[in-house]
Design an enzyme around this catalytic site. Structure first.
Site, PDB file in Angstrom:
ATOM      1  N   ASP A 412       0.713  -0.680  -0.143  1.00  0.00           N
ATOM      2  CA  ASP A 412      -0.005  -0.086   0.013  1.00  0.00           C
ATOM      3  C   ASP A 412       1.090   1.250   0.216  1.00  0.00           C
ATOM      4  OD1 ASP A 412      -2.073   1.685   0.421  1.00  0.00           O
ATOM      5  OD2 ASP A 412      -1.943   1.855   2.510  1.00  0.00           O
ATOM      6  N   LYS A 790      -7.546  -4.397  -4.981  1.00  0.00           N
ATOM      7  CA  LYS A 790      -6.059  -4.685  -4.607  1.00  0.00           C
ATOM      8  C   LYS A 790      -5.977  -6.474  -4.159  1.00  0.00           C
ATOM      9  CE  LYS A 790      -5.516  -0.497  -1.851  1.00  0.00           C
ATOM     10  NZ  LYS A 790      -4.788   0.053  -0.977  1.00  0.00           N
TER      11      LYS A 790
END
Length: 1185
Positions: A412, A790
């Site tokens: 991230d 993701k």
């Protein structure tokens, strides 16, 4: 207030109703589910079945209790370990579930009477106290009083009051807030990774209902859609008694996981809780994780089990043949007339006899080893973040070795690579760059140590301090030719923004939805240009104690298409001026021919961009009254149109935004966590591919990639931004075609794709081509991703690449990919504990990944694989002897060793060597692993542990067992007469062999040991001594204890036999001599990178004697490993590839919100707010006294 299903409410499918009336139903609260106990070392249960088979009376040749006791110990310890780890996870979840939220619900009327929505405006003293933290929690009204309850007790229909800086416990509809026009600010970084705040506004029909009496009399229902995972989509209708239906949408929606910011309090109605919240709808099921080493081992165990059955069947056939040939002729055995057992019985006997070929003790050994390895991670002071007193934590120990084989790292951005803080770092004004610290080589009179200290000081300031260059103020105050430009530049920073000032004592705090604007205003304040007051139509600034007020005429709003924001003001001198800040590409297109410093500023922008700083160009233009009035008429017309209003307004903005005079540019640092660039550089050298998956904007992600050195200024960048499947497919095909033969090989390229395009790229038709393109790039940046996307990216790589993946993140939006990856690492950051609680390992800073992977990961993999191989080796060596013995005992199932000796072999006599190998063994030192990250590739490929290596070890053990049985057997082939005329028996031979086995396997552990320490010596020599002591004592148990009468006096017979001592030297030597020479040859003639470094560590004169050879090997390793990504000549035909130098534009600002930027600034009058606050405090003071 309650939610009614479709059938009950008579609505169409796909909707539900929250009723303002009736008793509140107990809908599932925002509960985070606990985890059930998982037996993660998933060995085939046939091991336990075969062990338990030893408890069948009359079947087990090795005794019932000698099998039962070790089995119970192993199962008990394994179960306790799993329960402890699961309990820790449960307690971590309970902390979140038990968070208190002061919640307020509804009056409970009878059926059909309506659920009363009640609330009260908190008094000022309460607001001020609560604004400093969440001490009082979020209040909720139930049964005519306020309550503090736990998160999982919040129900649909409750009216929740949330205070500043608190996280929302459920999805809710905004009713009212402390801000003008019932607005509020929420941070959504936990959901989408964006750093700018979002604005939400309550519907005007209910926005004025702040008093308790008003809310109590409110009656109605909310009809809304079924829960889904789309963060930006919501459709609902609020029905109030006696009023027209009120539409509610995403602009009134407050989501669980968001954090209230810059707002003293808000009141909302809960509509989704628990798994129905959009945050939980984006979650993925946590898979059962097993390491690659474990999977390989389990497959070999299955093959061993098949071999076990084959060997048992062969032995059964041998028994049948022997019985037919010899059974009638062995009259002296007294078994004539006895019917042989059936074949099933015989096979079962042999299965029990050979079942220890599959080492059940390995389960206990590995549980112990991995638990202690996890403690080493927990105790590591190098991964202790002292600022928050946070240590690294291994939340599971089952994946320790997986840390040593990671090939793909998915990270991230917000809160993981960055600190979530913006700082005004540098600027260029009138062609002069500010904020660049001087070089120590230019400082006169400095010796070496002074320069070194100077470098450290400057680096620390450059890394962690905001703008602090005295040269700028000197030029401004000393009448430098650029002083007027400096004044206009800093004035623009104070005026052209949407920031709200708030006085706190003698200081001014700035509240802003854009962190970039807040950083610029704070930077100007530090330089003496202080923004003090905002009214709906003016801003006031103080410049060196002088007050200046600018009248705000119009705000030309920022948008992603425009890439700029402008403001038209009337200066204190009465002049009309347009200030503008934006991307260099759009500002330079609109510059006047008279503009100066154009080339110098452009060069400075490239410097800033190369450093990863976020840049904005600063410009202005003066307007005449006629020009402005003509434009104003066009602006009013554009504002009044009903269709395509935004487009018309932007076209209108274009008319007046021209003929700019360039002032300079700003450079804002999205501050990275400490040592992030160095960590990424090291991980890249270790051949770990890094992909950044973020929900933030594309420009921001690219800037961070430059800042952390993931992308260089010369790296070609492939942008995939398409709005249809066909366009996405065409772009991917074109780029794959341009790569040609280089497709699938790593190149010095960067792929940048947004979430909308990724939605099409992940379709089955082009999914594989997209993955091939991504794998052909050195760096991949995926922007504007949802949490589910993701997880899908991680799953795509995980399924198609035979490589270990690791995901690291710090927010709730990272939970999906953390769960999906082979290894999930949570950062204990500013976005809550959701990522940490769902991770396998947690750390406080991204930089700790370097040691976690390169040191702990490498050591753990090296240790675990050695422990496994050695455990199988020692079991095969001893227990295959039962097969050799069957050839001389007529396949009768007779054992050559005493029962308890067999059982204690793994429990005591050879238990320490595998433990020391698994706990204390080191391939090389920590210093070498960090200094030479290329070593990681030695373990990354899995060459140290695979099917080939496993069976080579088993074949080696088979040869050793052959030597250990047949050599002593041939020595005693003609029997021997002991003192007093006694002859020997089978157990005499068995004790010979058992002693040689213990000595051989212990010395083999010594050959396997690379890093000798005191524990190694204790384990190896102590194990041999422990057997000899036990043998001595056990030989005298009978008749004191009713155990092992056949062992009586065996120690005296064995030690007095000269054959024993001859074999004691020759047999282990014969076994191990081949291993010794193979290791010698490998370390001498077949050296790899690991052997080179081990040799360097073992020599004191390593640098002098081996420097040239070592440098050659390291150069070769670097070329082969880290930069197989060679710069290559590729001709790209597609215009999606950017080959130009970066300019670094990035700007976080709320756009397309329910409240426009102009409405936002017109809503605040900080002068009145300050006066009312003073009056309110005086009133509260009078009431108290």
């Amino acid at each position: 207030m309650a939610a009614v299903s479709q059938d009950e409410s008579g609505l169409d499918l796909g909707s539900q109703v929250v009723v303002c009336g009736g008793q509140t139903q107990a809908y599932p609260g925002p509960w985070i589910p606990g985890r059930s106990v998982r037996w993660s070392w998933a060995k085939p249960e046939l091991q336990r079945v075969s062990s338990s088979g030893g408890q069948i009376p009359g079947v087990s040749p090795i005794g019932q209790y000698t099998t039962l006791l070790p089995l119970l110990v192993i199962l008990a310890i394994s179960g306790i370990k799993e329960v402890v780890e699961d309990y820790k996870r449960y307690m971590a979840d309970k902390v979140v579930n038990s968070k208190t939220t002061s919640d307020g619900g509804s009056n409970q009327g009878g059926p059909g009477t309506g659920t009363w929505m009640g609330g009260v405006e908190p008094p000022s003293l309460f607001r001020e106290t609560a604004s400093h933290g969440s001490l009082f929690g979020t209040t909720l009204f139930r049964q005519n009083s306020w309550h503090v309850i736990k998160w999982h007790e919040v129900n649909v229909g409750d009216i929740v009051k949330t205070l500043n800086e608190e996280f929302l416990p459920a999805d809710m509809i905004l009713i009212s807030s402390s801000e003008p026009q019932s607005m509020c600010y929420v941070a959504t970084a936990n959901l989408d990774g964006e750093t700018n705040l979002k604005i939400r506004q309550a519907s005007l029909e209910v926005a004025g209902m702040l008093k308790e009496g008003q809310l109590v009399n409110l009656d109605g229902k909310i009809e809304c859609e079924e829960p889904d995972r789309q963060f930006n989509n919501f459709v609902g209708t609020l029905y109030l008694k006696g009023k027209s239906p009120i539409s509610v949408g995403p602009d009134q929606m407050l989501l669980r996981g968001t954090q209230l910011k810059n707002t003293q309090w808000i009141i909302g109605i809960v509509i989704y809780t628990g798994f129905e919240t959009k945050l939980m709808q984006n979650s993925v099921k946590s898979p059962l994780k097993r390491s690659q080493v474990e999977k390989v081992t389990n497959m070999q165990i299955l093959i061993l089990l098949l071999l076990l059955f084959v060997i048992s069947a062969v032995s059964c056939v041998g028994a049948t043949i022997w019985n037919k040939m010899y059974l009638e002729n062995i009259w002296y055995m007294g078994i004539s007339g006895i019917t042989p057992h059936n074949h099933v019985f015989d096979i079962l006997v042999f299965i029990i006899l050979y079942h220890n070929l599959v080492p059940i003790s390995l389960l206990l050994t590995l549980e112990t080893v991995k638990f202690i390895q996890a403690q080493f991670i927990n105790w590591d002071e190098d991964m202790h973040y002292e600022q928050n007193n946070l240590y690294a934590m291994a939340r599971t120990s089952n994946l320790n070795e997986e840390l040593g084989q990671v090939k793909y790292l998915f990270s991230d951005k917000t809160g993981t690579l960055t600190c979530n803080t913006m700082a005004f770092k540098k600027c260029t004004i009138a062609g002069i760059i500010y904020g660049v610290f001087p070089s120590p080589t230019k400082q006169p009179g400095m010796d070496f140590w002074s320069k070194l200290i100077f470098c450290i000081f400057i680096h620390s300031r450059a890394s962690f301090c905001e703008f602090n260059d005295p040269k700028l103020l000197e030029n401004f105050e000393d009448g430098h030719p650029s002083s007027e430009y400096i004044k206009e530049f800093l004035t623009l920073l104070c005026v052209c923004h949407t920031v709200i000032p708030e006085r706190c004592g003698n200081d001014i705090l700035y509240q802003a939805s854009s962190p970039d604007e807040a950083a610029l205003v704070k930077g100007a304040k530090k330089l003496g240009f202080v923004f003090t007051t905002r009214t709906p139509y003016s801003v006031t600034i103080e410049v060196m104690t002088e007050t200046h007020t600018f009248e705000i005429l119009n705000i030309l709003e920022f948008s992603s298409n425009r890439k700029r924001m402008s403001i038209i003001v009337r200066t204190p001198a009465g002049h009309l001026r347009l200030y503008c800040k934006g991307a260099d590409t759009v500002i330079y297109e609109r510059l006047s021919k008279d503009s100066l410093f154009v080339e110098d500023t452009l060069k400075h922008l490239e410097i800033f961009a190369t450093e990863g700083l976020r840049t904005l160009c600063i410009a202005y233009t003066d307007l005449t009254e006629t020009e402005y009035q003509d434009w104003l008429q066009e602006y009013k017309k554009a504002s009044a149109v009903s269709q395509n209003r935004i487009q018309r307004l932007e076209e209108c903005y274009e008319i007046i935004e021209k003929e700019f005079l360039l002032l300079g540019a700003t450079a804002i640092e999205d501050r990275l966590q400490a040592n992030v660039p160095e960590t990424i550089s090291t991980l890249l050298k270790a051949n770990i591919k890094i992909w950044v998956l973020t929900g933030d904007k594309q420009e921001t992600a690219v800037n961070i990639a430059f800042s952390c050195k993931l992308i260089s200024s010369t790296t070609p960048r492939i942008y995939l931004n398409a709005n249809s499947f066909e366009a996405t497919q065409q772009a991917i095909n074109h780029n794959c075609g341009d790569l040609g033969n280089l497709l699938g090989k790593e190149n010095d390229l960067a792929l940048i794709i947004d979430g909308e395009t990724l939605k099409y790229a992940l379709r089955f038709e082009i999914q594989k081509k997209f993955l091939d393109l991504a794998l052909s790039c050195r760096a991949v940046l995926c922007c504007r991703l949802s949490p589910l996307q993701k997880a899908e990216i991680v799953d795509l790589v995980k399924k198609h690449e035979e490589a270990i993946t690791l995901a690291v993140g710090d927010g709730a939006n990272d939970v999906g990919m953390i769960r999906m990856a082979h290894v999930g690492v949570g950062i204990s950051g500013n976005e809550g504990m959701q990522a940490t609680n769902n991770s396998d390992y947690s750390i406080a800073q991204f930089r700790y990944l370097e040691k976690l992977l390169l040191v702990h990961g490498t050591w753990n993999y090296f240790r675990v694989t050695k422990c496994i191989l050695y455990s199988f080796y020692k079991n095969v060596v001893l227990y295959i002897i039962g097969l050799w013995f069957s050839f001389v005992n007529g396949f009768s199932g007779q054992i050559i060793f005493e029962h308890w000796c067999i059982s204690l072999y793994n429990v005591i006599f050879t238990s320490l060597p595998p433990l020391t190998l698994g706990i204390f063994e080191k391939c090389c030192s920590q210093k070498s692993l960090l200094e030479y990250p290329q070593l990681y590739t030695v373990f990354q490929t899995g060459e140290m542990f695979n099917t080939k290596v496993f069976w080579i070890q088993c074949i080696n053990a088979l040869i050793h067992s052959f030597i250990l049985f047949w050599f002593p057997t041939k020595m005693l082939e003609h029997d021997m007469i002991l003192r007093h005329g006694y002859t020997t028996d089978y157990l005499f031979l068995g004790n010979f062999i058992y002693t040689y086995v213990v000595v051989t396997v212990c010395l083999k552990a010594g050959l396997e040991t690379t890093s000798w320490n005191r524990f190694s010596h204790v384990a190896i020599w102590g194990s041999i001594i422990s057997w000899m002591l036990f043998f001595s004592v056990y030989s005298f148990f009978w008749p004191i204890f009713s155990v092992a009468p056949e062992m009586t006096g065996q120690i005296n017979m064995v030690l007095s036999c000269p054959h024993f001592w001859m074999g004691f030297l020759l047999v282990p030597t014969t076994c191990l001599i081949q291993n010794f020479f193979w290791k010698l040859i490998k370390n001498t003639y077949k050296r790899g990178l690991l052997e080179e470094i081990q040799d360097l560590e073992s020599r004191k004169d390593r640098i002098l004697e081996h420097s040239e050879i070592f440098e050659k090997r390291m150069t070769a390793a670097s070329l082969a490993v880290s930069f197989s990504t060679q710069p290559c000549e590729i001709f790209f035909r597609d215009d999606s590839v950017d080959l130009s130098a970066p300019h670094g534009y990035a700007f976080s600002q709320t756009e397309g919100a329910v409240v426009t930027q102009e409405e936002l600034v017109r809503a605040y009058d900080t002068a009145k707010m300050e006066n009312s606050r003073i009056s309110k405090r005086s009133s509260d003071f009078s009431e108290i006294f």
